[in-house]
Design a protein around this motif. Structure first.
Motif, PDB file in Angstrom:
ATOM      1  N   PRO A   4       0.828  -1.212   0.000  1.00  0.00           N
ATOM      2  CA  PRO A   4       0.000   0.000   0.000  1.00  0.00           C
ATOM      3  C   PRO A   4       0.864   1.265   0.000  1.00  0.00           C
ATOM      4  O   PRO A   4       1.886   1.322   0.666  1.00  0.00           O
ATOM      5  N   ARG A   5       0.436   2.240  -0.780  1.00  0.00           N
ATOM      6  CA  ARG A   5       1.077   3.559  -0.764  1.00  0.00           C
ATOM      7  C   ARG A   5       0.539   4.370   0.407  1.00  0.00           C
ATOM      8  O   ARG A   5       1.236   5.181   0.978  1.00  0.00           O
ATOM      9  N   PHE A   6      -0.750   4.179   0.723  1.00  0.00           N
ATOM     10  CA  PHE A   6      -1.411   4.869   1.828  1.00  0.00           C
ATOM     11  C   PHE A   6      -2.239   3.846   2.584  1.00  0.00           C
ATOM     12  O   PHE A   6      -2.725   2.883   2.002  1.00  0.00           O
ATOM     13  N   THR A  31     -10.499  11.852   0.092  1.00  0.00           N
ATOM     14  CA  THR A  31     -10.269  13.228  -0.344  1.00  0.00           C
ATOM     15  C   THR A  31      -8.822  13.633  -0.031  1.00  0.00           C
ATOM     16  O   THR A  31      -8.139  14.231  -0.859  1.00  0.00           O
ATOM     17  N   LYS A  32      -8.354  13.280   1.154  1.00  0.00           N
ATOM     18  CA  LYS A  32      -6.970  13.573   1.559  1.00  0.00           C
ATOM     19  C   LYS A  32      -5.984  12.880   0.608  1.00  0.00           C
ATOM     20  O   LYS A  32      -4.945  13.444   0.271  1.00  0.00           O
ATOM     21  N   TRP A  33      -6.306  11.689   0.153  1.00  0.00           N
ATOM     22  CA  TRP A  33      -5.429  10.943  -0.744  1.00  0.00           C
ATOM     23  C   TRP A  33      -5.535  11.414  -2.194  1.00  0.00           C
ATOM     24  O   TRP A  33      -4.779  10.964  -3.048  1.00  0.00           O
ATOM     25  N   LEU A  79      -8.726   1.357   4.979  1.00  0.00           N
ATOM     26  CA  LEU A  79      -8.611   1.764   3.582  1.00  0.00           C
ATOM     27  C   LEU A  79      -7.156   1.646   3.170  1.00  0.00           C
ATOM     28  O   LEU A  79      -6.261   2.107   3.896  1.00  0.00           O
ATOM     29  N   LEU A  80      -6.927   1.029   2.025  1.00  0.00           N
ATOM     30  CA  LEU A  80      -5.580   0.862   1.489  1.00  0.00           C
ATOM     31  C   LEU A  80      -5.505   1.526   0.131  1.00  0.00           C
ATOM     32  O   LEU A  80      -6.311   1.233  -0.749  1.00  0.00           O
ATOM     33  N   GLY A  81      -4.554   2.409  -0.038  1.00  0.00           N
ATOM     34  CA  GLY A  81      -4.330   3.053  -1.324  1.00  0.00           C
ATOM     35  C   GLY A  81      -3.191   2.359  -2.036  1.00  0.00           C
ATOM     36  O   GLY A  81      -2.033   2.483  -1.622  1.00  0.00           O
ATOM     37  N   LEU A  82      -3.498   1.614  -3.078  1.00  0.00           N
ATOM     38  CA  LEU A  82      -2.480   0.918  -3.861  1.00  0.00           C
ATOM     39  C   LEU A  82      -2.108   1.766  -5.073  1.00  0.00           C
ATOM     40  O   LEU A  82      -2.619   2.873  -5.257  1.00  0.00           O
ATOM     41  N   GLU A  83      -1.237   1.257  -5.911  1.00  0.00           N
ATOM     42  CA  GLU A  83      -0.769   2.003  -7.080  1.00  0.00           C
ATOM     43  C   GLU A  83      -1.919   2.429  -7.995  1.00  0.00           C
ATOM     44  O   GLU A  83      -1.977   3.566  -8.434  1.00  0.00           O
ATOM     45  N   SER A  84      -2.842   1.516  -8.279  1.00  0.00           N
ATOM     46  CA  SER A  84      -3.919   1.848  -9.210  1.00  0.00           C
ATOM     47  C   SER A  84      -5.296   1.414  -8.697  1.00  0.00           C
ATOM     48  O   SER A  84      -6.215   1.205  -9.477  1.00  0.00           O
ATOM     49  N   SER A  85      -5.427   1.266  -7.385  1.00  0.00           N
ATOM     50  CA  SER A  85      -6.728   0.888  -6.824  1.00  0.00           C
ATOM     51  C   SER A  85      -6.805   1.266  -5.347  1.00  0.00           C
ATOM     52  O   SER A  85      -5.798   1.558  -4.713  1.00  0.00           O
ATOM     53  N   ILE A  86      -8.026   1.248  -4.854  1.00  0.00           N
ATOM     54  CA  ILE A  86      -8.321   1.474  -3.438  1.00  0.00           C
ATOM     55  C   ILE A  86      -8.967   0.191  -2.921  1.00  0.00           C
ATOM     56  O   ILE A  86      -9.880  -0.345  -3.554  1.00  0.00           O
ATOM     57  N   VAL A  87      -8.495  -0.304  -1.778  1.00  0.00           N
ATOM     58  CA  VAL A  87      -9.094  -1.487  -1.157  1.00  0.00           C
ATOM     59  C   VAL A  87      -9.786  -1.041   0.123  1.00  0.00           C
ATOM     60  O   VAL A  87      -9.216  -0.308   0.934  1.00  0.00           O
ATOM     61  N   ILE A  88     -11.029  -1.467   0.268  1.00  0.00           N
ATOM     62  CA  ILE A  88     -11.824  -1.192   1.462  1.00  0.00           C
ATOM     63  C   ILE A  88     -11.991  -2.517   2.194  1.00  0.00           C
ATOM     64  O   ILE A  88     -12.486  -3.486   1.614  1.00  0.00           O
ATOM     65  N   GLU A  89     -11.546  -2.562   3.443  1.00  0.00           N
ATOM     66  CA  GLU A  89     -11.661  -3.772   4.251  1.00  0.00           C
ATOM     67  C   GLU A  89     -12.492  -3.472   5.488  1.00  0.00           C
ATOM     68  O   GLU A  89     -12.316  -2.427   6.116  1.00  0.00           O
ATOM     69  N   VAL A  90     -13.398  -4.393   5.831  1.00  0.00           N
ATOM     70  CA  VAL A  90     -14.193  -4.256   7.052  1.00  0.00           C
ATOM     71  C   VAL A  90     -14.066  -5.557   7.834  1.00  0.00           C
ATOM     72  O   VAL A  90     -14.404  -6.630   7.333  1.00  0.00           O
TER      73      VAL A  90
END
Length: 185
Positions: A4-6, A31-33, A79-90
């Motif tokens: 993850p980048r973020f 929004t921050k990302w 929330l995980l910010g990857l190179e070309s996607s966002i992953v939402i985990e609950v």
């Protein structure tokens, strides 16, 4: 999954208000990302995932008693910010996996996982800390030179829109009444 980048996460009490709170958390974080292009889809996905977690482990009464609140459990949204996607985990403490259902046209519930499947690149579950994580990955499409996101090309439609076949024939008398009414103005 790539590194993850973020990343950002927050825990919530497993009550109905967790749904709106998780939406606020997701909106602020994305929004921050600078990931506003996927915000609407992400908000819908986090709403569905958190709703399912609350139903599986939490208190669903709008006005819970103190006795119900004493058994309160937590859910975690990451929330995980990857190179070309966002992953939402609950994460929730219920180990059984969610089961997609077929909702009838007039059903008010039962479409959450179907929506997640339609909006996300992929989704799934895995066991974690005595419970499970349900996750969904949203692609973040690169911008074109015109500033618009590149989307997958869909196959062209071969049929006509449903409304085209269901339009009533024109009503000449209605048109005449409109003309007379306009002339009176």
């Amino acid at each position: 999954m790539s590194q993850p980048r973020f990343t950002d996460q927050l825990s919530f009490a497993a009550v109905l208000t967790a749904v709106n709170s998780s939406r606020i958390f997701t909106k602020i974080t994305l929004t921050k990302w600078g990931a506003g292009r996927v915000l609407d889809d992400a908000l819908l996905i986090v709403s569905e995932l958190v709703t399912n977690a609350v139903k599986a482990t939490g208190v669903t009464e709008p006005n819970p008693t103190w006795g119900e609140l004493s058994k309160l459990k937590l859910i975690n949204v990451r929330l995980l910010g990857l190179e070309s996607s966002i992953v939402i985990e609950v994460w929730d403490c219920e180990p059984s996996e969610p089961v997609p259902t077929e909702a009838a046209d007039d059903d008010e519930n039962g479409r959450g996982l179907t929506l997640i499947d339609a909006l996300s690149k992929r989704w799934g579950t895995y066991p974690s800390r005595g419970g499970k994580v349900v996750w969904a990955e949203l692609p973040v499409h690169p911008l074109t030179t015109k500033g618009l996101p590149r989307r997958r090309k869909s196959s062209p439609s071969t049929g006509t829109p449903a409304e085209a076949d269901e339009r009533p024939p024109p009503d000449p008398y209605l048109l005449q009444r409109v003309i007379v009414g306009l002339q009176r103005l």
